[in-house]
Design an enzyme around this catalytic site. Structure first.
Site, PDB file in Angstrom:
ATOM      1  N   LEU A  40      -4.308  -5.963  -5.047  1.00  0.00           N
ATOM      2  CA  LEU A  40      -3.312  -4.910  -4.924  1.00  0.00           C
ATOM      3  C   LEU A  40      -1.993  -5.455  -4.369  1.00  0.00           C
ATOM      4  O   LEU A  40      -1.964  -6.043  -3.281  1.00  0.00           O
ATOM      5  CB  LEU A  40      -3.832  -3.794  -4.007  1.00  0.00           C
ATOM      6  CG  LEU A  40      -2.891  -2.599  -3.792  1.00  0.00           C
ATOM      7  CD1 LEU A  40      -2.652  -1.871  -5.107  1.00  0.00           C
ATOM      8  CD2 LEU A  40      -3.466  -1.649  -2.749  1.00  0.00           C
ATOM      9  N   ASP A  41      -0.911  -5.267  -5.137  1.00  0.00           N
ATOM     10  CA  ASP A  41       0.442  -5.667  -4.734  1.00  0.00           C
ATOM     11  C   ASP A  41       0.560  -7.161  -4.446  1.00  0.00           C
ATOM     12  O   ASP A  41       1.380  -7.586  -3.627  1.00  0.00           O
ATOM     13  CB  ASP A  41       0.908  -4.871  -3.498  1.00  0.00           C
ATOM     14  CG  ASP A  41       0.962  -3.375  -3.746  1.00  0.00           C
ATOM     15  OD1 ASP A  41       1.166  -2.986  -4.915  1.00  0.00           O
ATOM     16  OD2 ASP A  41       0.791  -2.600  -2.784  1.00  0.00           O
ATOM     17  N   GLU A  42      -0.258  -7.969  -5.111  1.00  0.00           N
ATOM     18  CA  GLU A  42      -0.239  -9.413  -4.880  1.00  0.00           C
ATOM     19  C   GLU A  42       0.121 -10.204  -6.132  1.00  0.00           C
ATOM     20  O   GLU A  42       0.092 -11.432  -6.118  1.00  0.00           O
ATOM     21  CB  GLU A  42      -1.616  -9.892  -4.370  1.00  0.00           C
ATOM     22  CG  GLU A  42      -1.997  -9.387  -2.983  1.00  0.00           C
ATOM     23  CD  GLU A  42      -1.322 -10.171  -1.880  1.00  0.00           C
ATOM     24  OE1 GLU A  42      -0.600 -11.131  -2.194  1.00  0.00           O
ATOM     25  OE2 GLU A  42      -1.509  -9.815  -0.707  1.00  0.00           O
ATOM     26  N   GLY A  77       0.800  -1.221   0.000  1.00  0.00           N
ATOM     27  CA  GLY A  77       0.000   0.000   0.000  1.00  0.00           C
ATOM     28  C   GLY A  77       0.829   1.265   0.000  1.00  0.00           C
ATOM     29  O   GLY A  77       1.962   1.298  -0.474  1.00  0.00           O
TER      30      GLY A  77
END
Length: 291
Positions: free
Chosen positions: A234-236, A208
């Protein structure tokens, strides 16, 4: 006689994956031998837990020069026999990429320089930003710059405009070089396997916003950056490349941000290069990078 790398015929790259089975390497090597090709470099990996095989071969024809299309046609029966997912491209082919950026320009500047100098086998065909901060820099490189502002109300239209540019420029890879907007599920679905993001942290830690400030609060001894494929989480997305820099208690949050920029540039450059060179194969939520 085999042509040396860098001459008129640098050869081709074949990347493939399929279910693991004895005889795959023999079958590929036999095909290349039968078609008068010399293997320059070969990388392979057999995932025994999942029963899956991955392979990348760089080869050079020893006689007259067949085209990539001719080689694809003749290799298709071999690929069908083994149920392969595969790609065959000329060595050194320049991938057409579109770079997206917001206000932080260090990754953009690094990509522009490396593409211009020939260090990266890519052609940056356009740059898209939700700000006009880097308009002059991009113009200096002679690359089209598209300002697409984004708000909650305009996001669907902005993403539709982006996809029009992807189609219009025949973009093969979208690179998010510190583009500070979350893409919609629909857009990430369209760009699956064709969009790389740089996250300014060593994922999966500190996701994040403001990850360096999170790292500072935890008193970390290393900071890093992670380049990964974009997906709906998100960011995965599947991780491609990571860089780490050692730090200590004397570093402020601002210091961590500063040293982290180098890690971001290096991780993103590696990810873009490996993608363009056909070294990355997606395997679920993981990547196999054949270097």
């Amino acid at each position: 006689m085999v042509n040396a790398p860098g001459t008129a015929n640098d050869g081709f790259v074949l990347t493939l994956d399929c279910a693991e089975s004895p005889g795959i390497v023999h079958s590929v090597a036999e095909y290349l031998l039968d078609h008068g090709c010399f293997i320059v470099d070969i990388k392979q990996f057999g995932d025994q837990l999942k029963g899956h095989f991955f392979m990348r071969v760089r080869f050079v024809p020893t006689g007259g020069g067949p085209t990539a299309g001719e080689l694809r046609d003749s290799f298709a029966p071999v690929a069908e026999q083994w149920g392969m997912n595969w790609r065959l491209e000329p060595q050194g082919r320049r991938e057409r990429i579109l770079v997206m950026v917001s206000k932080y320009g260090h990754c953009l500047n690094d990509l522009l320089f490396r593409a211009r100098s020939g260090e990266l086998p890519v052609e940056i065909v356009a740059v898209v930003s939700n700000h006009e901060t880097h308009k002059d820099l991009v113009a200096w490189h002679g690359i089209p710059f598209h300002h697409i502002p984004v708000s909650a109300d305009t996001k669907p239209a902005a993403e539709a405009q982006l996809l029009d540019l992807v189609d219009g420029y025949k973009v093969e890879l979208v690179v998010l070089a510190r583009y500070m907007q979350v893409l919609s599920d629909r857009l990430t679905s369209v760009l699956t396997g064709r969009a790389i993001n740089i996250h300014h942290s060593f994922l999966p830690s500190f996701k994040g916003a403001k990850p360096y400030h999170q790292a500072y609060e935890r008193g970390v001894k290393t900071v890093g950056a992670t380049a990964h494929y974009v997906n709906a989480e998100l960011d995965e997305g599947p991780i491609i490349a990571q860089q780490v820099i050692e730090v200590d208690h004397s570093y402020s949050a601002a210091d961590l941000v500063a040293v982290g920029r180098d890690a971001e540039c290096k991780a993103l450059t590696n990810a873009v290069r490996w993608h363009a060179e056909g070294r990355i194969i997606l395997s679920g939520n993981r990547t196999v990078v054949l270097r």
